[in-house]
Design a protein around this motif. Structure first.
Motif, PDB file in Angstrom:
ATOM      1  N   VAL A   1       0.891  -1.219   0.117  1.00 15.28           N
ATOM      2  CA  VAL A   1      -0.074  -0.060  -0.024  1.00 15.28           C
ATOM      3  C   VAL A   1       0.871   1.135  -0.008  1.00 15.28           C
ATOM      4  O   VAL A   1       2.126   1.071   0.294  1.00 15.28           O
ATOM      5  CB  VAL A   1      -0.782   0.070   1.209  1.00 15.28           C
ATOM      6  CG1 VAL A   1      -2.154  -0.917   1.146  1.00 15.28           C
ATOM      7  CG2 VAL A   1      -0.006  -0.193   2.558  1.00 15.28           C
ATOM      8  N   LYS A   2       0.193   2.385  -0.394  1.00 19.64           N
ATOM      9  CA  LYS A   2       1.051   3.360  -0.142  1.00 19.64           C
ATOM     10  C   LYS A   2       0.483   4.422   0.734  1.00 19.64           C
ATOM     11  O   LYS A   2      -0.669   4.505   0.971  1.00 19.64           O
ATOM     12  CB  LYS A   2       1.104   4.456  -1.612  1.00 19.64           C
ATOM     13  CG  LYS A   2       1.836   5.585  -1.636  1.00 19.64           C
ATOM     14  CD  LYS A   2       1.909   6.131  -3.013  1.00 19.64           C
ATOM     15  CE  LYS A   2       2.985   7.147  -3.056  1.00 19.64           C
ATOM     16  NZ  LYS A   2       2.502   8.675  -2.828  1.00 19.64           N
ATOM     17  N   VAL A   3       1.470   4.806   1.631  1.00 21.54           N
ATOM     18  CA  VAL A   3       1.076   5.699   2.722  1.00 21.54           C
ATOM     19  C   VAL A   3       1.811   7.104   2.748  1.00 21.54           C
ATOM     20  O   VAL A   3       2.908   7.124   2.353  1.00 21.54           O
ATOM     21  CB  VAL A   3       1.347   5.066   3.939  1.00 21.54           C
ATOM     22  CG1 VAL A   3       2.895   4.752   4.410  1.00 21.54           C
ATOM     23  CG2 VAL A   3       0.751   5.600   5.353  1.00 21.54           C
ATOM     24  N   SER A   4       0.955   7.887   3.130  1.00 22.08           N
ATOM     25  CA  SER A   4       1.500   9.332   3.192  1.00 22.08           C
ATOM     26  C   SER A   4       1.220  10.060   4.642  1.00 22.08           C
ATOM     27  O   SER A   4      -0.086   9.863   5.031  1.00 22.08           O
ATOM     28  CB  SER A   4       1.197  10.184   1.894  1.00 22.08           C
ATOM     29  OG  SER A   4       1.371   9.698   0.837  1.00 22.08           O
TER      30      SER A   4
ATOM     31  N   VAL B   1       6.079  12.709   4.529  1.00 19.84           N
ATOM     32  CA  VAL B   1       6.748  11.351   4.089  1.00 19.84           C
ATOM     33  C   VAL B   1       5.804  10.445   3.561  1.00 19.84           C
ATOM     34  O   VAL B   1       4.633  10.567   3.837  1.00 19.84           O
ATOM     35  CB  VAL B   1       7.403  10.741   5.301  1.00 19.84           C
ATOM     36  CG1 VAL B   1       8.543  11.480   5.989  1.00 19.84           C
ATOM     37  CG2 VAL B   1       6.002  10.619   6.404  1.00 19.84           C
ATOM     38  N   SER B   2       6.160   9.757   2.664  1.00 20.76           N
ATOM     39  CA  SER B   2       5.113   8.622   1.963  1.00 20.76           C
ATOM     40  C   SER B   2       6.084   7.457   1.597  1.00 20.76           C
ATOM     41  O   SER B   2       7.548   7.476   1.290  1.00 20.76           O
ATOM     42  CB  SER B   2       4.455   9.272   0.733  1.00 20.76           C
ATOM     43  OG  SER B   2       5.550   9.619  -0.159  1.00 20.76           O
ATOM     44  N   ALA B   3       5.526   6.342   1.510  1.00 16.59           N
ATOM     45  CA  ALA B   3       6.080   5.141   1.243  1.00 16.59           C
ATOM     46  C   ALA B   3       5.385   4.218   0.593  1.00 16.59           C
ATOM     47  O   ALA B   3       4.143   3.991   0.908  1.00 16.59           O
ATOM     48  CB  ALA B   3       6.840   4.560   2.532  1.00 16.59           C
ATOM     49  N   GLU B   4       5.773   3.172   0.065  1.00 11.88           N
ATOM     50  CA  GLU B   4       5.248   1.865  -0.293  1.00 11.88           C
ATOM     51  C   GLU B   4       5.449   0.992   0.848  1.00 11.88           C
ATOM     52  O   GLU B   4       6.857   0.549   1.110  1.00 11.88           O
ATOM     53  CB  GLU B   4       5.844   1.201  -1.748  1.00 11.88           C
ATOM     54  CG  GLU B   4       5.406   2.208  -2.878  1.00 11.88           C
ATOM     55  CD  GLU B   4       3.909   1.862  -3.478  1.00 11.88           C
ATOM     56  OE1 GLU B   4       3.682   0.375  -3.293  1.00 11.88           O
ATOM     57  OE2 GLU B   4       3.210   2.388  -4.079  1.00 11.88           O
TER      58      GLU B   4
ATOM     59  N   HIS C   1      11.773   2.247   8.729  1.00 10.10           N
ATOM     60  CA  HIS C   1      11.583   2.967   7.205  1.00 10.10           C
ATOM     61  C   HIS C   1      12.097   4.644   7.308  1.00 10.10           C
ATOM     62  O   HIS C   1      12.856   4.877   6.728  1.00 10.10           O
ATOM     63  CB  HIS C   1      10.106   2.899   6.722  1.00 10.10           C
ATOM     64  CG  HIS C   1       9.564   1.626   6.271  1.00 10.10           C
ATOM     65  ND1 HIS C   1       9.588   1.005   5.224  1.00 10.10           N
ATOM     66  CD2 HIS C   1       9.425   0.660   7.110  1.00 10.10           C
ATOM     67  CE1 HIS C   1       9.062  -0.349   5.134  1.00 10.10           C
ATOM     68  NE2 HIS C   1       8.947  -0.583   6.353  1.00 10.10           N
ATOM     69  N   LEU C   2      11.547   5.034   8.590  1.00 13.70           N
ATOM     70  CA  LEU C   2      12.072   6.542   8.820  1.00 13.70           C
ATOM     71  C   LEU C   2      13.587   6.567   9.441  1.00 13.70           C
ATOM     72  O   LEU C   2      13.838   7.635   9.489  1.00 13.70           O
ATOM     73  CB  LEU C   2      11.223   7.375   9.290  1.00 13.70           C
ATOM     74  CG  LEU C   2       9.523   7.337   8.535  1.00 13.70           C
ATOM     75  CD1 LEU C   2       8.613   8.317   9.366  1.00 13.70           C
ATOM     76  CD2 LEU C   2       9.884   8.065   7.207  1.00 13.70           C
ATOM     77  N   ARG C   3      13.683   5.509  10.081  1.00  9.09           N
ATOM     78  CA  ARG C   3      14.786   5.372  11.023  1.00  9.09           C
ATOM     79  C   ARG C   3      14.836   6.371  12.102  1.00  9.09           C
ATOM     80  O   ARG C   3      15.840   6.723  12.690  1.00  9.09           O
ATOM     81  CB  ARG C   3      16.046   5.374  10.344  1.00  9.09           C
ATOM     82  CG  ARG C   3      16.350   4.449   9.059  1.00  9.09           C
ATOM     83  CD  ARG C   3      16.679   3.056   9.786  1.00  9.09           C
ATOM     84  NE  ARG C   3      17.474   2.947  10.660  1.00  9.09           N
ATOM     85  CZ  ARG C   3      17.723   1.983  11.588  1.00  9.09           C
ATOM     86  NH1 ARG C   3      16.608   0.782  11.803  1.00  9.09           N
ATOM     87  NH2 ARG C   3      18.448   1.811  12.606  1.00  9.09           N
TER      88      ARG C   3
END
Lengths: 159, 784, 266
Positions: free
Chosen positions: A3-6, A14-17, A31-33
């Protein structure tokens, strides 16, 4: 099942798959560390993972990242001023020795930040009740309670 | 420096990183090409492994490897060693069954590791772990310690499940004293099993480098050098030089992170096999099943008194549950660290203690905050309080009548107390607790339908296990010294390397205070480094409240060498005799003159030795020291607890808790108070909320925070603290240690208060509302 | 957590359609119970239908005589709503005792009732106040909603949209907490609607919440603590676990009911 999240984290978009099963805390840590948000249990009891979502303290281990879609997230890394000056609540923890090993501390501070908004001058008992969702094994809570009382007052005074 | 830094409430140097999310705990460490491990754990307490089929798991997405006990056996990976050999009453060594990294043929507790799955992501590893097929032949479980000796053996080497029967003291003298006693108080109780539950779960992340054939293990651990020593020498068969162990920020230990754990070894071994870093972090449910637990004694204890209340003798018989395997220091906890403390603060002339240690199909049991000493204090202080009630004497006065008042004092159970003032702490505790107005408070509570009770506990503990040669004679397989190094940099700043390890104790501040004070430097110029075998010369780590007394002393010894060398350098620079050089407030001075050189100038000269006695003195200013203590230290104190019990529900609240401790000299009172607070909360947890329960099949019923209650903020009060000070006589700082005191003294104080409130002789820990209510029901029944 | 497919429908119709289509689909409200169970792999739905975008389910309506709480209203909102605090303070107080403040910021009434944990708080209020549960299909009387351990009157795919609580003359909730989980070992909600209409809802004690009719009868005659203080509840069928025996729970029902009546009268 990705899914894509923002969302916004500490003011930054920030956004990511992601895999849909990614917890919010996993997104933040892996993911964001941003590893200041901790995981201390798997039953949403310990509160070490507490962050603010749209200004309210929540346990980031208790929801999947997609539940925070579009939200404004604040983690411990976003609390001090950009120049590094501690927020009054952080400073109160330092001044009152409200932390020892530091592991529960970010969750404590985040919950306290939210609590203090509605309790500018809390009693010890109110603070203890507000900490029902945060476990600490080091401090016996004595100095955490002192810290939050002092921090809430300092926040109110700074307004 | 005008004023001493000793005794100052200096804010902690470590706090900024923790408060801003910059702390680096093991799980925060991410290495290049990181992989993740998940362990397949036994759902049965006792079973034979008929087969372990990993084929489906190996084919699961992202899986890199699946290893079983067979793989480790084929690779000649050894079992985990025990660090203390107990010799039994017959002179035979204790039974030491193998403790494999991954199960070999059999599993012996729920949660034991059967296989490890390593994958590209954590969820992939966990998904695949579900696909490992294990065929178990379930065997009857041995759960109850008291009857374990009569059940079939869970280890071949111990057919009666007995690791050892051990005794201390003069049995004949004790029996003789009992025969002429005018009063005997007897108690039988269980010292409840506890799960340490540091909020940071255990974690290990191992990497391997082909370039130097070396390993780096990041691990949440309290003593990285000990981990390295035992891991390399006993389990993996590697040279120590090839393994670097780093214990970065560690989120609490309380003993549970002292030990070697199978997971650490599995990921280290696998890192080389895969040539990729392998990380494992416990889920809390794994922690409950596989961290070493604490306590778990079944005890019968008797105290003999004369008609005036003088203690004549004490007789104690304990069965200690060691769990399924011998954890690293498991064997010495219910023996060396338990029976030796049974004199408490009293002149009891004869004491005999017999301990039977048994194996059961439960998680291994080892040191947990206090480690043997809370159990001993519970025996002594419950007996004393009960004796006072039975003899209708004031419990404080009975204690006073029996206090040790002459030091040094040789107890009948091996220890030599160097100093103490038990009257001072008891008096101060009574004053602070306002005991003289207690009856008024009790009456007021009753008006509100609450039963109020007051309980004391006067504890003693032995800290900084020492000296090594005596510990060795008693079975220790490791040294018990500490190492420290002072590295002065050319600009006059200082890095302190300590073998002690901090996981909440604030060493970076306390040790810096000691160093800055001795050198007369601003504390900002002193940095403390710990927790990395590649930086620290050696270390025994942190446990048993030993850091300041042993680690602090090693630092002081190194400092003395730095100052001694500095005087030589200064003498040269100031063209004076070394004997005329004084060091004060950061300055080397020629006595009686105004000629001086600052510490920084001397340091600079040592590293830029242009004007330097090179013919007599090596350049540089860097000294280390090892310190092996000549004796234990003996912190002691008096605690007073008041409780209020809701008659209708059985709910118990701590109405007040006062702790007056004697830790000898105190470096940072703020940090010391924090240590006491935390210890008290854990002690109160043992007394009121923390219940570890296995069912008869060996399933852990209290395996999460939803069923195992560690105290929350509403469960504990604000504490009233004070200290009294009799400096330790055998270390230069006069310090004794403070880390465990609260957990040692609190359970007895709380239970003495509750039994007082209820008017009953004894009550099981934890005194949950349900337990208290049941006791009230029994009592009401008995009256009818 | 096992893998699943995530859906966020924009309206009720789509949500229900999605849930009905998937065999192992589950609605996701606040996630405070479901996500925990999924993390421990105790629950493994193939599909999660997130209700977060359904604005209609987030309304909190206070009218004379009734408080209607949308299924997606968070516990914290009920606890702090000034109109709920004024009209039905016992409900606000109950909501303010659920879990902890972080959980209350996410947990919802719909999620709690649909899950029907035997120790959840809201079921006591549903029975104690005689609430009506509205779903996408029908209205269900509170008394007919709880069927057993984690079992409700909801049909597969049926979704709670709101819960309507009638406003009593006076009411109070008393909770005796589990020391570890902070769920109710026993919670008793007592409400007096006047005219002899008294209801007593009990949670935590049995496989699901239930009404205590003996106490209701006694309080009908005289709404006073003493009316219930002498009632000895039978332990038969009550929960038995580490934290409390059936006998203890039975006893606590009486004590909590007595204290709830005292509080309602204050």
């Amino acid at each position: 099942m990705s899914v894509k999240v923002s969302m916004k984290v500490n003011g930054q978009p920030v956004s990511a798959e992601l895999e849909s099963r990614t917890l919010l805390v996993t997104f933040i840590r892996e993911h964001l560390r941003l590893t200041g948000t901790h995981v201390g249990c798997d039953t949403a009891q310990c509160g070490a993972c507490t962050v603010l979502m749209n200004g309210k303290a929540i346990k980031s281990c208790s929801i999947v990242a997609m539940q925070a879609e579009g939200a404004d997230i604040l983690t411990i890394e976003g609390v001090a001023k950009p120049d590094g000056t501690l927020h009054p609540m952080q400073a109160a923890f330092k001044e009152n020795h409200g932390l020892q090993c530091g592991f529960c501390t970010p969750g404590m501070v985040m919950n306290a930040l939210d609590f203090a908004k509605s309790h500018p001058n809390p009693t010890d008992q109110e603070v203890r009740e507000a900490l029902e969702g945060n476990l600490c094994r080091c401090t016996g809570y004595h100095n955490i309670v002192k810290s939050i009382v002092a921090g809430a007052r300092a926040m109110a005074a700074a307004k | 420096m005008e004023h001493s830094l000793i005794g100052k409430r200096i804010q902690r140097k470590e706090d900024y990183r923790f408060l801003t999310g910059a702390g680096q705990y093991t799980d925060d460490v991410e290495l290049p090409k990181q992989t993740f491990a998940a362990f397949v754990r036994s759902p049965h307490a006792h079973a034979r492994l008929k087969s372990v089929n990993v084929e489906k798991a190996k084919k699961a997405p992202g899986v890199l490897a699946v290893y079983t006990g067979q793989d480790l056996a084929d690779a000649k990976v050894g079992g985990l060693p025990c660090g203390w050999l107990i010799t039994d009453v017959k002179g035979q060594p204790m039974k030491e069954p193998p403790y494999p990294v991954l199960a070999q043929g059999k599993v012996r507790h729920v949660g034991e590791r059967v296989a490890v799955v390593i994958a590209e992501t954590l969820e992939q590893a966990r998904d695949a772990a579900e696909r490992v097929e294990v065929d178990y032949e379930v065997l009857p479980a041995v759960v109850d310690a008291a009857t374990a000796g009569r059940k079939p053996g869970i280890h071949e080497i111990a057919p009666d499940n007995t690791c050892y029967v051990w005794a201390l003291g003069d049995k004949a003298a004790v029996d003789a004293a009992f025969s002429k006693a005018s009063h005997v108080t007897t108690l039988e109780f269980v010292n409840n099993r506890l799960v340490p539950n540091a909020i940071e779960p255990r974690s290990a992340n191992a990497a391997y480098s082909r370039a130097d054939d070396g390993y780096t293990l990041y691990v949440a651990n309290q003593n990285p050098h000990v981990e390295r020593l035992l891991m390399t020498a006993f389990v993996l068969g590697l040279p120590e030089s090839k393994v670097r162990v780093v214990a970065p920020d560690v989120g609490g230990g309380f003993g549970s992170k002292i030990y070697l754990y199978p997971e650490d070894h599995a990921v280290t071994w696998a890192a080389k096999k895969l040539n990729r870093p392998v990380k494992w972090t416990a889920e809390r449910s794994e922690s409950f099943l596989s961290d070493a637990h604490g306590r778990d004694h079944v005890t019968r204890a008797e105290l003999a008194l004369d008609k005036d209340g003088k203690f004549l003798a004490m007789r104690v018989k304990t069965t200690a549950n060691l769990g399924a395997y011998l954890s690293t220091f498991a064997s010495c906890i219910p023996t060396i660290l338990y029976a030796t403390l049974l004199a408490g603060q009293y002149t009891t002339p004869a004491i005999y203690c017999e301990v039977t240690a048994v194996f059961t199909n439960t998680a291994p049991v080892d040191a947990y905050r206090g480690a043997g000493r809370p159990e001993a204090t519970y025996v002594v202080e419950r007996l004393v309080e009960t004796a006072a009630r039975e003899m209708k004497m004031d419990p404080a006065e009975l204690r006073r009548k029996n206090f040790i008042r002459q030091f040094p004092y040789q107890t009948p159970v091996a220890l030599l107390y160097d100093t103490g003032d038990y009257e001072a702490t008891l008096k101060a505790a009574q004053d602070l607790a306002d005991v003289s107005n207690y009856e008024k408070r009790r009456a007021e509570s009753l008006k509100r339908g609450k039963l109020r009770g007051l309980g004391y506990a006067c504890y003693i503990e032995a800290c900084g296990i020492a000296p090594s040669n005596i510990a060795g004679a008693l079975g220790a397989r490791a040294g018990l010294f500490e190492a420290g190094e002072i590295r002065v940099h050319p600009t006059g700043t200082v890095t302190v390397f300590t073998g002690s390890h901090a996981h909440g104790q604030g060493h970076e501040t306390t040790f810096a205070q000691v160093v800055a004070d001795r050198l007369g430097l601003p504390i900002e110029k002193v940095e403390v480094v710990h927790g990395d075998t590649s930086k620290i010369l050696f270390g025994m780590g942190t446990y048993g409240s030993r850091s300041i007394a042993v680690g602090g002393t090693a630092i002081v010894k190194a400092l003395d060498k730095v100052i001694a060398k500095g005087r030589k350098i200064a003498a040269h620079l100031l063209e004076a005799g070394e004997q005329d050089i004084e060091y004060e407030n950061g300055t080397f001075k020629v006595a009686g003159t105004d000629r001086q050189k600052s510490f920084a100038e001397v340091a600079f000269a040592a590293y830029v030795p242009h004007n330097y006695p090179l013919d007599k003195l090596e350049p540089g200013l860097n000294e280390n020291a090892f310190y092996d203590p000549t004796n234990f230290t003996f912190p002691a104190g008096s605690y007073v607890c008041e409780v209020e019990v809701d008659k209708e529900t059985g709910a118990t609240q701590i109405a007040s808790f006062v702790a007056v401790d004697d830790f000898g000299k105190i470096i940072n009172p703020m940090i010391v108070e924090g240590q006491v607070h935390g210890g008290l909360a854990q002690g109160i947890g043992q007394a009121l909320t923390e219940c570890t329960r296995y069912d008869s099949d060996g399933q852990l019923l209290t395996g999460s925070f939803s069923d195992y209650a560690i105290p929350r903020a509403t469960d504990v009060p604000s504490f009233g603290l004070d200290t009294r000070e009799t400096p330790c006589t055998h270390n230069p700082l006069g310090v004794k240690g403070c880390g465990e005191a609260g957990a040692i003294g609190a359970p007895a104080a709380v239970m003495n208060a509750i039994t007082d409130a209820l008017g009953v002789k004894d009550l099981a820990m934890p005194a949950t509302s349900h337990t208290v209510w049941k006791k009230l029901q029994e009592k009401n029944h008995a009256r009818v | 957590m096992r893998a699943f497919e995530y859906h966020r429908p924009a309206n009720l119709k789509d949500a229900v359609a999605l849930a009905e289509k998937k065999d192992e689909g589950r609605y996701l409200a606040g996630g405070q119970s479901l996500v925990q169970a999924m993390k421990l792999r105790l629950s493994a739905p193939t599909d999660l239908v997130d209700l977060n975008a359904l604005q209609d389910l987030k309304a909190l309506k206070v009218e004379p005589g009734a408080v209607t709480v949308g299924a997606m209203v968070r516990h914290a909102e009920v606890a702090s709503s000034s109109s709920v605090l004024k009209t039905l303070p016992a409900l606000a107080a109950l909501a303010g005792q659920i879990g902890d403040r972080q959980v209350r910021h996410l947990g919802t009434i719909g999620g709690s009732l649909a899950n029907n944990d035997p120790a959840a708080d809201y079921p006591a209020a549903v029975l104690g106040l005689g609430a009506t549960i509205t779903t996408n299909k029908r209205k269900i009387e509170g008394d007919k909603f709880f069927k057993g351990l984690y079992e409700t009157a909801l049909q597969p795919g049926e979704l709670i949209t709101a819960v309507t609580f009638p406003v009593p003359k006076r009411a109070a909730y008393m909770k005796f907490k589990n020391p570890a989980s902070r769920f109710a070992i026993v919670g008793v909600f007592v409400a007096d609607f006047g005219g002899g209409n008294v209801r007593v809802g009990v949670t935590g004690a049995g496989p699901c919440a239930f009404r205590q009719s003996e106490m209701e009868q006694a309080l009908k005659k005289n709404f006073a603590p003493d009316s219930v203080a002498g009632i000895k509840v039978s332990p038969d069928g009550l929960n038995n676990d580490l934290h409390a025996s059936p006998e203890y729970r039975a006893h606590l029902i009486t004590i909590m009911a007595k204290r709830a009546v005292e509080a309602a009268l204050k």
